[in-house]
Motif scaffolding. Structure first.
Motif, PDB file in Angstrom:
ATOM      1  N   PRO A  12       1.131 -28.819 103.796  1.00  0.00           N
ATOM      2  CA  PRO A  12      -0.294 -28.563 104.002  1.00  0.00           C
ATOM      3  C   PRO A  12      -0.705 -27.128 103.660  1.00  0.00           C
ATOM      4  O   PRO A  12      -1.811 -26.905 103.161  1.00  0.00           O
ATOM      5  CB  PRO A  12      -0.495 -28.865 105.486  1.00  0.00           C
ATOM      6  N   ASP A  13       0.169 -26.171 103.891  1.00  0.00           N
ATOM      7  CA  ASP A  13      -0.176 -24.782 103.567  1.00  0.00           C
ATOM      8  C   ASP A  13      -0.324 -24.570 102.066  1.00  0.00           C
ATOM      9  O   ASP A  13      -1.227 -23.857 101.622  1.00  0.00           O
ATOM     10  CB  ASP A  13       0.869 -23.819 104.135  1.00  0.00           C
ATOM     11  N   ALA A  14       0.552 -25.182 101.281  1.00  0.00           N
ATOM     12  CA  ALA A  14       0.436 -25.078  99.826  1.00  0.00           C
ATOM     13  C   ALA A  14      -0.853 -25.761  99.356  1.00  0.00           C
ATOM     14  O   ALA A  14      -1.569 -25.222  98.499  1.00  0.00           O
ATOM     15  CB  ALA A  14       1.647 -25.698  99.139  1.00  0.00           C
ATOM     16  N   ALA A  15      -1.148 -26.913  99.928  1.00  0.00           N
ATOM     17  CA  ALA A  15      -2.381 -27.625  99.565  1.00  0.00           C
ATOM     18  C   ALA A  15      -3.608 -26.787  99.927  1.00  0.00           C
ATOM     19  O   ALA A  15      -4.559 -26.690  99.142  1.00  0.00           O
ATOM     20  CB  ALA A  15      -2.430 -28.983 100.256  1.00  0.00           C
ATOM     21  N   LYS A  16      -3.581 -26.151 101.089  1.00  0.00           N
ATOM     22  CA  LYS A  16      -4.703 -25.284 101.497  1.00  0.00           C
ATOM     23  C   LYS A  16      -4.874 -24.119 100.522  1.00  0.00           C
ATOM     24  O   LYS A  16      -5.998 -23.729 100.199  1.00  0.00           O
ATOM     25  CB  LYS A  16      -4.479 -24.752 102.909  1.00  0.00           C
ATOM     26  N   ALA A  17      -3.756 -23.559 100.064  1.00  0.00           N
ATOM     27  CA  ALA A  17      -3.831 -22.455  99.107  1.00  0.00           C
ATOM     28  C   ALA A  17      -4.481 -22.911  97.805  1.00  0.00           C
ATOM     29  O   ALA A  17      -5.334 -22.215  97.236  1.00  0.00           O
ATOM     30  CB  ALA A  17      -2.440 -21.891  98.847  1.00  0.00           C
ATOM     31  N   MET A  18      -4.093 -24.091  97.330  1.00  0.00           N
ATOM     32  CA  MET A  18      -4.692 -24.618  96.101  1.00  0.00           C
ATOM     33  C   MET A  18      -6.175 -24.923  96.295  1.00  0.00           C
ATOM     34  O   MET A  18      -6.993 -24.644  95.410  1.00  0.00           O
ATOM     35  CB  MET A  18      -3.944 -25.867  95.636  1.00  0.00           C
ATOM     36  N   LEU A  19      -6.513 -25.488  97.424  1.00  0.00           N
ATOM     37  CA  LEU A  19      -7.917 -25.784  97.706  1.00  0.00           C
ATOM     38  C   LEU A  19      -8.737 -24.502  97.822  1.00  0.00           C
ATOM     39  O   LEU A  19      -9.899 -24.462  97.400  1.00  0.00           O
ATOM     40  CB  LEU A  19      -8.039 -26.642  98.960  1.00  0.00           C
ATOM     41  N   ALA A  20      -8.139 -23.449  98.362  1.00  0.00           N
ATOM     42  CA  ALA A  20      -8.824 -22.159  98.444  1.00  0.00           C
ATOM     43  C   ALA A  20      -9.068 -21.599  97.042  1.00  0.00           C
ATOM     44  O   ALA A  20     -10.148 -21.066  96.748  1.00  0.00           O
ATOM     45  CB  ALA A  20      -8.023 -21.181  99.290  1.00  0.00           C
ATOM     46  N   LEU A  21      -8.063 -21.722  96.170  1.00  0.00           N
ATOM     47  CA  LEU A  21      -8.226 -21.276  94.788  1.00  0.00           C
ATOM     48  C   LEU A  21      -9.341 -22.064  94.113  1.00  0.00           C
ATOM     49  O   LEU A  21     -10.207 -21.495  93.452  1.00  0.00           O
ATOM     50  CB  LEU A  21      -6.916 -21.429  94.018  1.00  0.00           C
ATOM     51  N   GLU A  22      -9.333 -23.368  94.294  1.00  0.00           N
ATOM     52  CA  GLU A  22     -10.370 -24.217  93.702  1.00  0.00           C
ATOM     53  C   GLU A  22     -11.748 -23.843  94.234  1.00  0.00           C
ATOM     54  O   GLU A  22     -12.727 -23.785  93.489  1.00  0.00           O
ATOM     55  CB  GLU A  22     -10.069 -25.690  93.979  1.00  0.00           C
ATOM     56  N   GLY A  23     -11.824 -23.564  95.534  1.00  0.00           N
ATOM     57  CA  GLY A  23     -13.083 -23.125  96.120  1.00  0.00           C
ATOM     58  C   GLY A  23     -13.560 -21.814  95.525  1.00  0.00           C
ATOM     59  O   GLY A  23     -14.754 -21.628  95.256  1.00  0.00           O
ATOM     60  N   ALA A  24     -12.632 -20.883  95.315  1.00  0.00           N
ATOM     61  CA  ALA A  24     -12.980 -19.601  94.709  1.00  0.00           C
ATOM     62  C   ALA A  24     -13.490 -19.789  93.285  1.00  0.00           C
ATOM     63  O   ALA A  24     -14.488 -19.175  92.891  1.00  0.00           O
ATOM     64  CB  ALA A  24     -11.771 -18.666  94.733  1.00  0.00           C
ATOM     65  N   VAL A  25     -12.839 -20.636  92.518  1.00  0.00           N
ATOM     66  CA  VAL A  25     -13.276 -20.905  91.144  1.00  0.00           C
ATOM     67  C   VAL A  25     -14.702 -21.450  91.153  1.00  0.00           C
ATOM     68  O   VAL A  25     -15.525 -21.068  90.319  1.00  0.00           O
ATOM     69  CB  VAL A  25     -12.307 -21.877  90.421  1.00  0.00           C
ATOM     70  N   GLY A  26     -14.999 -22.305  92.111  1.00  0.00           N
ATOM     71  CA  GLY A  26     -16.336 -22.882  92.204  1.00  0.00           C
ATOM     72  C   GLY A  26     -17.431 -21.878  92.520  1.00  0.00           C
ATOM     73  O   GLY A  26     -18.609 -22.155  92.314  1.00  0.00           O
ATOM     74  N   LYS A  27     -17.051 -20.705  92.996  1.00  0.00           N
ATOM     75  CA  LYS A  27     -18.022 -19.667  93.362  1.00  0.00           C
ATOM     76  C   LYS A  27     -18.122 -18.546  92.333  1.00  0.00           C
ATOM     77  O   LYS A  27     -18.790 -17.542  92.577  1.00  0.00           O
ATOM     78  CB  LYS A  27     -17.643 -19.077  94.715  1.00  0.00           C
ATOM     79  N   LEU A  28     -17.480 -18.701  91.197  1.00  0.00           N
ATOM     80  CA  LEU A  28     -17.442 -17.621  90.209  1.00  0.00           C
ATOM     81  C   LEU A  28     -18.650 -17.582  89.283  1.00  0.00           C
ATOM     82  O   LEU A  28     -18.773 -16.688  88.459  1.00  0.00           O
ATOM     83  CB  LEU A  28     -16.160 -17.732  89.375  1.00  0.00           C
ATOM     84  N   GLY A  29     -19.525 -18.575  89.388  1.00  0.00           N
ATOM     85  CA  GLY A  29     -20.737 -18.571  88.585  1.00  0.00           C
ATOM     86  C   GLY A  29     -20.591 -19.167  87.188  1.00  0.00           C
ATOM     87  O   GLY A  29     -21.502 -19.042  86.375  1.00  0.00           O
ATOM     88  N   LEU A  30     -19.470 -19.803  86.919  1.00  0.00           N
ATOM     89  CA  LEU A  30     -19.310 -20.476  85.633  1.00  0.00           C
ATOM     90  C   LEU A  30     -20.154 -21.745  85.607  1.00  0.00           C
ATOM     91  O   LEU A  30     -20.354 -22.391  86.638  1.00  0.00           O
ATOM     92  CB  LEU A  30     -17.845 -20.841  85.403  1.00  0.00           C
ATOM     93  N   GLU A  31     -20.623 -22.106  84.442  1.00  0.00           N
ATOM     94  CA  GLU A  31     -21.397 -23.334  84.277  1.00  0.00           C
ATOM     95  C   GLU A  31     -20.523 -24.525  84.669  1.00  0.00           C
ATOM     96  O   GLU A  31     -19.450 -24.720  84.102  1.00  0.00           O
ATOM     97  CB  GLU A  31     -21.857 -23.463  82.824  1.00  0.00           C
TER      98      GLU A  31
END
Length: 146
Positions: A12-31
């Protein structure tokens, strides 16, 4: 194909890390449509059926056309993509196949004409993220629901 394991349950910790990365990517302002094209193309290259299914579905929900989704694999020959999308897809291919391409200057120069420094870093992080997801899904044989 049989799944090898559920990596969400196994770590679960590895999955949370990946989900956090995905969340960060979603906030970067890319189209968002560009990010989905990048995810589809990297997933095609990596042979990740699970991710191709997921991201073509997500792209459709965000309004992407079937025609463009079918053409992502042959984007160089298809007239349906903007110059920025083409540069991003070339960069995606270069980074996804980095052992073979070494991220050529021509692809970086093309990217630089279409995206500013911040956008280049943000796009590169999005490419890194999908490649990480692909490696988890392919490595552990994630299977799409039928």
């Amino acid at each position: 194909m049989q799944p090898r394991l559920d990596f969400y349950k196994a770590s679960p910790d590895a999955a949370k890390a990946m989900l956090a990365l995905e969340g960060a990517v979603g906030k970067l302002g890319l189209e968002p449509s560009l990010v989905e094209l990048v995810k589809v193309r990297a997933s095609q290259i990596n042979g990740c059926a699970y991710c191709v299914d997921l991201h073509t579905s997500d792209a459709r929900k965000k309004g992407e056309s079937e025609r463009r989704l079918y053409a992502v694999a042959v984007w160089r020959e298809a007239p349906f993509f903007t110059e920025g999308e083409r540069a991003a897809l070339a960069w995606t291919e270069s980074l996804t196949r980095i052992a073979d391409t070494r991220a050529p200057d021509a692809d970086y120069e093309w990217l630089s004409r279409e995206f500013d420094e911040k956008e280049r870093v943000n796009l590169t992080l999005a490419i890194n993220a999908i490649n990480s997801w692909n490696r988890l899904a392919v490595g552990f044989r994630s299977v799409s629901a039928t």
